[in-house]
Motif scaffolding. Structure first.
Motif, PDB file in Angstrom:
ATOM      1  N   PRO A 184       0.809  -1.225  -0.098  1.00  0.00           N
ATOM      2  CA  PRO A 184      -0.118   0.005   0.204  1.00  0.00           C
ATOM      3  C   PRO A 184       0.796   1.099   0.014  1.00  0.00           C
ATOM      4  O   PRO A 184       0.325   2.364  -0.558  1.00  0.00           O
ATOM      5  CB  PRO A 184      -0.802  -0.267   1.267  1.00  0.00           C
ATOM      6  CG  PRO A 184      -0.434  -1.325   1.938  1.00  0.00           C
ATOM      7  CD  PRO A 184       0.458  -1.946   1.226  1.00  0.00           C
ATOM      8  N   GLN A 185       1.964   1.103   0.650  1.00  0.00           N
ATOM      9  CA  GLN A 185       2.902   2.514   0.452  1.00  0.00           C
ATOM     10  C   GLN A 185       3.410   3.026  -0.893  1.00  0.00           C
ATOM     11  O   GLN A 185       3.538   4.068  -1.210  1.00  0.00           O
ATOM     12  CB  GLN A 185       4.219   2.095   1.266  1.00  0.00           C
ATOM     13  CG  GLN A 185       3.756   1.979   2.965  1.00  0.00           C
ATOM     14  CD  GLN A 185       2.977   3.301   3.432  1.00  0.00           C
ATOM     15  OE1 GLN A 185       3.545   4.238   3.150  1.00  0.00           O
ATOM     16  NE2 GLN A 185       2.341   3.152   4.409  1.00  0.00           N
ATOM     17  N   GLU A 186       3.656   1.867  -1.717  1.00  0.00           N
ATOM     18  CA  GLU A 186       3.861   2.125  -3.264  1.00  0.00           C
ATOM     19  C   GLU A 186       2.697   2.888  -3.840  1.00  0.00           C
ATOM     20  O   GLU A 186       2.998   3.529  -4.395  1.00  0.00           O
ATOM     21  CB  GLU A 186       4.170   0.923  -3.767  1.00  0.00           C
ATOM     22  CG  GLU A 186       4.496   0.795  -5.241  1.00  0.00           C
ATOM     23  CD  GLU A 186       4.932  -0.535  -5.890  1.00  0.00           C
ATOM     24  OE1 GLU A 186       4.810  -0.288  -7.146  1.00  0.00           O
ATOM     25  OE2 GLU A 186       5.523  -1.207  -5.160  1.00  0.00           O
ATOM     26  N   GLU A 187       1.404   2.435  -3.558  1.00  0.00           N
ATOM     27  CA  GLU A 187       0.285   3.010  -4.351  1.00  0.00           C
ATOM     28  C   GLU A 187       0.106   4.395  -3.680  1.00  0.00           C
ATOM     29  O   GLU A 187       0.000   5.155  -4.296  1.00  0.00           O
ATOM     30  CB  GLU A 187      -0.882   2.148  -3.672  1.00  0.00           C
ATOM     31  CG  GLU A 187      -2.266   2.832  -4.559  1.00  0.00           C
ATOM     32  CD  GLU A 187      -3.399   1.949  -4.081  1.00  0.00           C
ATOM     33  OE1 GLU A 187      -4.549   2.406  -4.565  1.00  0.00           O
ATOM     34  OE2 GLU A 187      -3.468   1.044  -3.490  1.00  0.00           O
ATOM     35  N   ALA A 188       0.615   4.770  -2.368  1.00  0.00           N
ATOM     36  CA  ALA A 188       0.364   6.054  -1.788  1.00  0.00           C
ATOM     37  C   ALA A 188       1.214   6.870  -2.348  1.00  0.00           C
ATOM     38  O   ALA A 188       1.223   8.134  -2.679  1.00  0.00           O
ATOM     39  CB  ALA A 188       0.436   5.816  -0.401  1.00  0.00           C
ATOM     40  N   ARG A 189       2.825   6.485  -2.610  1.00  0.00           N
ATOM     41  CA  ARG A 189       3.766   7.074  -3.280  1.00  0.00           C
ATOM     42  C   ARG A 189       3.298   7.412  -4.689  1.00  0.00           C
ATOM     43  O   ARG A 189       3.384   8.635  -4.769  1.00  0.00           O
ATOM     44  CB  ARG A 189       4.949   6.596  -3.262  1.00  0.00           C
ATOM     45  CG  ARG A 189       5.689   6.375  -1.907  1.00  0.00           C
ATOM     46  CD  ARG A 189       7.134   5.974  -2.137  1.00  0.00           C
ATOM     47  NE  ARG A 189       7.129   4.507  -2.226  1.00  0.00           N
ATOM     48  CZ  ARG A 189       7.203   3.647  -1.295  1.00  0.00           C
ATOM     49  NH1 ARG A 189       6.948   3.679  -0.217  1.00  0.00           N
ATOM     50  NH2 ARG A 189       7.209   2.130  -1.714  1.00  0.00           N
TER      51      ARG A 189
END
Length: 87
Positions: free
Chosen positions: A31-36
């Motif tokens: 999910p951090q990749e999507e948020a970035r």
């Protein structure tokens, strides 16, 4: 080996393969990749001139952070459906 046993082994092997691929796919989601990616897209859109003639837009307040965030999405940015249940 009878035909029933052969098809049973094939069905079990395919089921196991689908289970393994599903577990690997689910564990690879970050999910951090999507948020970035969303943050980079928002920053690039913020640098552009505001587009007032783009048609209707939808706004909502996201309360998923410490401070509420107002999110505005232009209707032109929404995905369009191209058939029976397909995006």
């Amino acid at each position: 080996m009878t035909d029933q046993r052969l098809w049973g082994v094939v069905a079990l092997a395919i089921s196991f393969l689908v289970l393994v691929v599903s577990v690997l796919w689910a564990s690879s989601y970050d999910p951090q990749e999507e948020a970035r990616a969303l943050l980079l897209e928002a920053e690039s859109d913020a640098g552009a001139a505001p587009d007032t003639g783009s048609g209707p837009s939808y706004s909502y307040t996201c309360h998923c952070h410490r401070a509420p965030v107002l999110v505005t999405v232009r209707a032109a940015q929404l995905p369009r459906r191209g058939g029976w249940g397909r995006w």
